[in-house]
Design a protein around this motif. Sequence first.
Motif, PDB file in Angstrom:
ATOM      1  N   ALA A 124       0.826  -1.207   0.000  1.00 53.98           N
ATOM      2  CA  ALA A 124       0.000   0.000   0.000  1.00 53.98           C
ATOM      3  C   ALA A 124       0.859   1.254   0.000  1.00 53.98           C
ATOM      4  N   LEU A 125       1.937   1.249   0.756  1.00 49.44           N
ATOM      5  CA  LEU A 125       2.843   2.399   0.780  1.00 49.44           C
ATOM      6  C   LEU A 125       3.526   2.584  -0.570  1.00 49.44           C
ATOM      7  N   ILE A 126       3.851   1.470  -1.227  1.00 50.36           N
ATOM      8  CA  ILE A 126       4.477   1.562  -2.548  1.00 50.36           C
ATOM      9  C   ILE A 126       3.533   2.211  -3.547  1.00 50.36           C
ATOM     10  N   GLY A 127       2.260   1.848  -3.484  1.00 51.91           N
ATOM     11  CA  GLY A 127       1.299   2.349  -4.463  1.00 51.91           C
ATOM     12  C   GLY A 127       0.622   3.653  -4.101  1.00 51.91           C
ATOM     13  N   ALA A 128       0.806   4.109  -2.861  1.00 51.56           N
ATOM     14  CA  ALA A 128       0.123   5.323  -2.419  1.00 51.56           C
ATOM     15  C   ALA A 128       0.739   6.562  -3.061  1.00 51.56           C
ATOM     16  N   SER A 167       3.489  12.220  -0.938  1.00 52.89           N
ATOM     17  CA  SER A 167       4.667  13.006  -1.278  1.00 52.89           C
ATOM     18  C   SER A 167       5.891  12.317  -0.687  1.00 52.89           C
ATOM     19  N   GLY A 168       7.062  12.691  -1.163  1.00 53.70           N
ATOM     20  CA  GLY A 168       8.284  12.093  -0.648  1.00 53.70           C
ATOM     21  C   GLY A 168       8.422  12.306   0.847  1.00 53.70           C
ATOM     22  N   ARG A 169       8.078  13.491   1.314  1.00 54.65           N
ATOM     23  CA  ARG A 169       8.194  13.795   2.745  1.00 54.65           C
ATOM     24  C   ARG A 169       7.193  12.966   3.553  1.00 54.65           C
ATOM     25  N   GLU A 170       5.960  12.837   3.048  1.00 49.89           N
ATOM     26  CA  GLU A 170       4.959  12.048   3.761  1.00 49.89           C
ATOM     27  C   GLU A 170       5.379  10.588   3.860  1.00 49.89           C
ATOM     28  N   LEU A 171       5.946  10.055   2.778  1.00 59.52           N
ATOM     29  CA  LEU A 171       6.383   8.660   2.794  1.00 59.52           C
ATOM     30  C   LEU A 171       7.516   8.449   3.791  1.00 59.52           C
ATOM     31  N   TRP A 173      -7.694   4.054   4.104  1.00 65.57           N
ATOM     32  CA  TRP A 173      -6.884   5.138   3.544  1.00 65.57           C
ATOM     33  C   TRP A 173      -7.683   5.904   2.493  1.00 65.57           C
ATOM     34  N   LYS A 174      -7.538   7.209   2.485  1.00 60.38           N
ATOM     35  CA  LYS A 174      -8.174   8.066   1.480  1.00 60.38           C
ATOM     36  C   LYS A 174      -7.119   9.043   0.969  1.00 60.38           C
ATOM     37  N   ILE A 175      -6.250   8.532   0.103  1.00 59.35           N
ATOM     38  CA  ILE A 175      -5.115   9.318  -0.386  1.00 59.35           C
ATOM     39  C   ILE A 175      -5.575  10.335  -1.416  1.00 59.35           C
TER      40      ILE A 175
END
Length: 273
Positions: free
Chosen positions: A23-27, A30-34, A101-103
């Motif tokens: 999920a993190l890979i596909g979300a 932003s770079g900072r959020e990740l 999650w609601k990205i």
Amino acid sequence: MSTVTHIQSKSGFTRMDNDLYEALIGAELSGRELRVALAIHRQTAGYNLESACIAASYIAQMSGIRREDVSRAISELIRQGVIYRDGGSRSPIGFSPVSEWKIDKKNTHPNKPKEVPQCGVSDTSNVAFLPHNKDRNTNTNANALVVDASASTAGEEGRHGNGKAATPPDQAKAVRAEKIPYSRIVEIYNQTCGHALPQCLKLNDKRKTNIRGCWNLKINGVQPFRASEFWVAYFRDCLAVKHYVGDNDRSWKADIEFLTRESTVLKVLEAQQ
């Protein structure tokens, strides 16, 4: 010869749930959020915890991101349902189920430039500033409404006798007043605090003066209250102060006028340092 690198148990390792990993890979974070999300995972799953109290300053030290930007990223991750926090800014943080999650859709046309530039990073906690749009002859106000720059300058040009019609005084005054989005700030207060504190039904001169003071307040050279995200985060921090929500010997509760006083604002912000 095998090219597989075996985990060195003496240096430690962190396991990650496959669903969360994918999920993190596909979300579309932003770079900072990740980076902040990974730091939170390290401090929770890395110690076999579902949630943990993690200071923004500690994540800043881990990631090399400024503490103020870490706080903003945490707020964005909470808003998008990636992580949760029960309570105020010092409460434990954990990952929400991926199904919740609601990205935000960052850019549905990756090969085309964004029509509206995203917010630039601020220098204070939980805040982003609207960028200057140098390519268009417009100004963007704090409500994300685009105002024709000529509307605010027509009056000046008319007074200098350049032949152009001057903007009527009442209209020019309305344009200038819109620079401080009082109605939007009241809306944020009512949505964030209305369940626990008195609703704001009307803005009088005193309340407008207080809001204007917040709007123009400079901290470390920047003006954090010029972004909606900062108002949301600020009012949430106010709700975490028990005295403000009625936990006192008089059952007194704060209202928007009290929370926008400079003395109150500084006390709440300094408590977050």
